[in-house]
Design a protein around this motif. Structure first.
Motif, mmCIF file in Angstrom:
data_model
loop_
_atom_site.group_PDB
_atom_site.id
_atom_site.type_symbol
_atom_site.label_atom_id
_atom_site.label_comp_id
_atom_site.label_asym_id
_atom_site.label_seq_id
_atom_site.Cartn_x
_atom_site.Cartn_y
_atom_site.Cartn_z
ATOM 1 N N LEU A 256 0.820 -1.203 0.000
ATOM 2 C CA LEU A 256 0.000 0.000 0.000
ATOM 3 C C LEU A 256 0.859 1.262 0.000
ATOM 4 O O LEU A 256 1.880 1.311 0.690
ATOM 5 N N PRO A 257 0.446 2.305 -0.733
ATOM 6 C CA PRO A 257 1.233 3.540 -0.813
ATOM 7 C C PRO A 257 0.906 4.523 0.311
ATOM 8 O O PRO A 257 1.228 5.695 0.216
ATOM 9 N N PHE A 258 0.255 4.075 1.374
ATOM 10 C CA PHE A 258 -0.086 4.939 2.502
ATOM 11 C C PHE A 258 0.047 4.125 3.785
ATOM 12 O O PHE A 258 0.004 2.894 3.763
ATOM 13 N N ASP A 259 0.211 4.814 4.902
ATOM 14 C CA ASP A 259 0.360 4.101 6.173
ATOM 15 C C ASP A 259 -0.775 4.382 7.152
ATOM 16 O O ASP A 259 -0.742 3.903 8.279
ATOM 17 N N ARG A 260 -1.768 5.175 6.700
ATOM 18 C CA ARG A 260 -2.899 5.476 7.587
ATOM 19 C C ARG A 260 -4.151 5.728 6.763
ATOM 20 O O ARG A 260 -4.081 6.184 5.616
ATOM 21 N N SER A 261 -5.296 5.430 7.362
ATOM 22 C CA SER A 261 -6.550 5.565 6.628
ATOM 23 C C SER A 261 -7.705 5.857 7.584
ATOM 24 O O SER A 261 -7.595 5.682 8.800
ATOM 25 N N ILE A 262 -8.815 6.301 6.987
ATOM 26 C CA ILE A 262 -10.059 6.559 7.713
ATOM 27 C C ILE A 262 -11.181 5.849 6.974
ATOM 28 O O ILE A 262 -11.249 5.907 5.746
ATOM 29 N N ASN A 263 -12.078 5.230 7.712
ATOM 30 C CA ASN A 263 -13.277 4.633 7.127
ATOM 31 C C ASN A 263 -14.485 5.072 7.946
ATOM 32 O O ASN A 263 -14.702 4.570 9.051
ATOM 33 N N PRO A 264 -15.270 6.027 7.430
ATOM 34 C CA PRO A 264 -16.408 6.537 8.194
ATOM 35 C C PRO A 264 -17.532 5.520 8.396
ATOM 36 O O PRO A 264 -18.357 5.696 9.287
ATOM 37 N N TYR A 265 -17.567 4.475 7.555
ATOM 38 C CA TYR A 265 -18.655 3.491 7.625
ATOM 39 C C TYR A 265 -18.101 2.066 7.648
ATOM 40 O O TYR A 265 -17.016 1.804 7.121
ATOM 41 N N ARG A 266 -18.872 1.178 8.241
ATOM 42 C CA ARG A 266 -18.619 -0.263 8.138
ATOM 43 C C ARG A 266 -19.699 -0.838 7.225
ATOM 44 O O ARG A 266 -20.879 -0.543 7.392
ATOM 45 N N GLY A 267 -19.296 -1.684 6.295
ATOM 46 C CA GLY A 267 -20.231 -2.172 5.289
ATOM 47 C C GLY A 267 -20.407 -1.140 4.192
ATOM 48 O O GLY A 267 -20.021 0.026 4.337
ATOM 49 N N CYS A 268 -20.984 -1.590 3.064
ATOM 50 C CA CYS A 268 -21.129 -0.670 1.922
ATOM 51 C C CYS A 268 -22.354 -1.057 1.100
ATOM 52 O O CYS A 268 -22.444 -2.169 0.585
ATOM 53 N N GLU A 269 -23.267 -0.107 0.961
ATOM 54 C CA GLU A 269 -24.517 -0.350 0.256
ATOM 55 C C GLU A 269 -24.327 -0.484 -1.249
ATOM 56 O O GLU A 269 -25.226 -0.946 -1.947
ATOM 57 N N HIS A 270 -23.173 -0.100 -1.777
ATOM 58 C CA HIS A 270 -22.937 -0.269 -3.210
ATOM 59 C C HIS A 270 -23.099 -1.729 -3.636
ATOM 60 O O HIS A 270 -23.497 -2.009 -4.759
ATOM 61 N N GLY A 271 -22.752 -2.660 -2.756
ATOM 62 C CA GLY A 271 -23.035 -4.071 -3.018
ATOM 63 C C GLY A 271 -22.154 -4.736 -4.050
ATOM 64 O O GLY A 271 -22.559 -5.759 -4.628
ATOM 65 N N CYS A 272 -20.956 -4.224 -4.302
ATOM 66 C CA CYS A 272 -20.059 -4.885 -5.265
ATOM 67 C C CYS A 272 -19.767 -6.306 -4.769
ATOM 68 O O CYS A 272 -19.232 -6.490 -3.679
ATOM 69 N N VAL A 273 -20.118 -7.288 -5.575
ATOM 70 C CA VAL A 273 -20.008 -8.671 -5.113
ATOM 71 C C VAL A 273 -18.561 -9.053 -4.855
ATOM 72 O O VAL A 273 -18.265 -9.900 -4.002
ATOM 73 N N TYR A 274 -17.621 -8.428 -5.541
ATOM 74 C CA TYR A 274 -16.213 -8.782 -5.446
ATOM 75 C C TYR A 274 -15.475 -8.050 -4.326
ATOM 76 O O TYR A 274 -14.267 -8.228 -4.164
ATOM 77 N N CYS A 275 -16.136 -7.221 -3.540
ATOM 78 C CA CYS A 275 -15.451 -6.338 -2.594
ATOM 79 C C CYS A 275 -14.577 -7.122 -1.618
ATOM 80 O O CYS A 275 -15.069 -7.971 -0.869
ATOM 81 N N PHE A 276 -13.292 -6.808 -1.600
ATOM 82 C CA PHE A 276 -12.359 -7.516 -0.724
ATOM 83 C C PHE A 276 -12.594 -7.192 0.748
ATOM 84 O O PHE A 276 -12.073 -7.883 1.634
ATOM 85 N N ALA A 277 -13.384 -6.133 1.038
ATOM 86 C CA ALA A 277 -13.646 -5.746 2.424
ATOM 87 C C ALA A 277 -14.766 -6.553 3.061
ATOM 88 O O ALA A 277 -14.994 -6.449 4.273
ATOM 89 N N ARG A 278 -15.477 -7.347 2.298
ATOM 90 C CA ARG A 278 -16.601 -8.091 2.861
ATOM 91 C C ARG A 278 -16.227 -8.906 4.108
ATOM 92 O O ARG A 278 -16.988 -8.935 5.086
ATOM 93 N N PRO A 279 -15.078 -9.590 4.138
ATOM 94 C CA PRO A 279 -14.753 -10.391 5.330
ATOM 95 C C PRO A 279 -14.656 -9.584 6.617
ATOM 96 O O PRO A 279 -14.770 -10.155 7.707
ATOM 97 N N SER A 280 -14.480 -8.265 6.518
ATOM 98 C CA SER A 280 -14.381 -7.455 7.733
ATOM 99 C C SER A 280 -15.697 -7.435 8.504
ATOM 100 O O SER A 280 -15.710 -7.163 9.707
ATOM 101 N N HIS A 281 -16.812 -7.714 7.841
ATOM 102 C CA HIS A 281 -18.105 -7.721 8.541
ATOM 103 C C HIS A 281 -18.209 -8.898 9.506
ATOM 104 O O HIS A 281 -19.032 -8.860 10.431
ATOM 105 N N ALA A 282 -17.412 -9.918 9.297
ATOM 106 C CA ALA A 282 -17.441 -11.066 10.202
ATOM 107 C C ALA A 282 -17.025 -10.667 11.614
ATOM 108 O O ALA A 282 -17.467 -11.281 12.595
ATOM 109 N N TYR A 283 -16.189 -9.635 11.743
ATOM 110 C CA TYR A 283 -15.761 -9.176 13.065
ATOM 111 C C TYR A 283 -16.919 -8.587 13.860
ATOM 112 O O TYR A 283 -16.835 -8.450 15.083
ATOM 113 N N LEU A 284 -17.998 -8.214 13.179
ATOM 114 C CA LEU A 284 -19.179 -7.676 13.844
ATOM 115 C C LEU A 284 -20.207 -8.761 14.145
ATOM 116 O O LEU A 284 -21.303 -8.470 14.637
#
Length: 361
Positions: free
Chosen positions: A68-96
């Motif tokens: 990654l070309p950055f060392d810090r990030s912000i995410n205002p939301y968990r989950g995403c209504e866009h619904g892209c089936v391929y989203c690599f972030a989907r597994p993060s919802h398992a933590y909830l």
């Protein structure tokens, strides 16, 4: 809602990307729908979007990934209504305790105190400025942002601190914030990446059901660049055997819209994403499903996915090299850059507060 990821009826998931709601990897019990005991047909409602608030403990997340070309990030939301089936972030919802399937795109969390946390963390004595990335996990300009405006308030904080920021989005709502982003761009404090996966409206509608259509995203690039905001076209993810032939066309269309840089990432299938994408392929692209998965497994040593650093974003093997070479050739031909100028960090300051003595002079 279902057991072991069984497909949910299409009428109930209209406008959604995932076909099932498979249990997350931390759930001990399978998800099973229970009847009410009456042996009669029952009408079932569609899957609606739910949004709840969360008071986060901190908002800036740090990483040390060499990919990654950055060392810090912000995410205002968990989950995403866009619904892209391929989203690599989907597994993060398992933590909830939620499913990376339909839950990821329908059961969302808003970090309501994100702007206040950002002020506190930027003002900390030990803080050292470097570009903050936003949109690295879930899109900050998904539909719920229109009413909540958490992203906009975070941008106001970054503007006041004169802090550099890199934004990634598929959403048109970023146009709302041009009044903030334009002046920041003139000071070298902002750049934007807009993701376009395909120019095929039918494929996009099925694969990214609540994302603006491809032509509308190109219009966003035009609006941003006309306002002086530098934009990178992100051809991501590239789906081998399905969208890889579009690389040249996407880059050309984005260049014509004003983008001056480009990047690409291969489709990634971490954890629960792989079965979700395979379900989608079988329903929407049955004639190409086997080819897509064969290409991906070839790129990852026979596995659906290999998470090794330096490998996970592009894969290996002849087809991965061919896609990379095609991208580079198109970038050279179109005059696009692969690297953008560094954002400025020397303008960072503590914004004046009401009552500061300096206001007397």
């Amino acid at each position: 809602m279902d057991e072991h990821g069984d497909i949910i009826d299409a009428s109930r998931r209209r406008g959604r990307g995932a076909l099932s709601n498979v249990a997350g990897r931390f759930e001990r019990l399978a998800r099973v729908e229970a009847g009410d005991g009456w042996d009669m047909p029952e009408a079932r409602a569609g899957v609606e979007t739910e949004l709840r608030d969360e008071s986060a403990g901190k908002i800036i997340t740090y990483n040390r990934s060499p990919d990654l070309p950055f060392d810090r990030s912000i995410n205002p939301y968990r989950g995403c209504e866009h619904g892209c089936v391929y989203c690599f972030a989907r597994p993060s919802h398992a933590y909830l305790g939620l499913s990376p399937g339909l839950d990821f795109e329908t059961r969302l969390v808003a970090k309501k105190n994100a702007p206040d946390l950002l002020v506190r963390e930027l003002a900390a004595r030990a803080y050292r400025v470097a570009p903050i990335a936003i949109g690295t996990n879930t899109d900050p300009y998904q539909p719920v942002e229109k009413a909540r405006e958490i992203m906009r308030r975070c941008l106001e904080v970054l503007r006041d601190f004169r802090h550099p920021v890199a934004i990634v989005t598929k959403g048109t709502l970023i146009e709302r914030d041009i009044d903030i982003l334009g002046p920041m761009a003139r000071d070298g404090l902002v750049r934007v990446g807009v993701s376009v996966t395909t120019l095929d409206n039918d494929v996009a509608r099925r694969m990214e059901p609540r994302v603006p259509r491809p032509a509308r995203r190109l219009a966003v690039i035009r609006r941003l660049t006309e306002a002086g905001i530098p934009v990178r076209i992100m051809v991501s993810p590239v789906v081998p055997g399905l969208t890889d032939y579009e690389i040249d066309a996407i880059l050309a269309a984005a260049r014509d819209a004003g983008a001056d840089a480009a990047s690409w990432i291969m489709l990634r299938l971490p954890r629960e994403v792989s079965p979700l994408v395979q379900e989608w392929l079988q329903e929407h692209q049955p004639g190409r499903a086997a080819k897509v998965m064969a290409r991906l497994r070839e790129m990852h040593g026979g596995k659906d996915y290999d998470s090794r650093w330096g490998h996970r974003m592009r894969g290996e093997g002849p087809h991965a090299r061919m896609i990379g070479a095609r991208f580079k050739a198109a970038v050279r031909r179109l005059g696009l850059a692969e690297q953008q100028p560094a954002l400025r960090c020397d303008l960072f300051r503590m914004p004046p507060r009401v009552g500061d003595q300096l206001r007397l002079f």
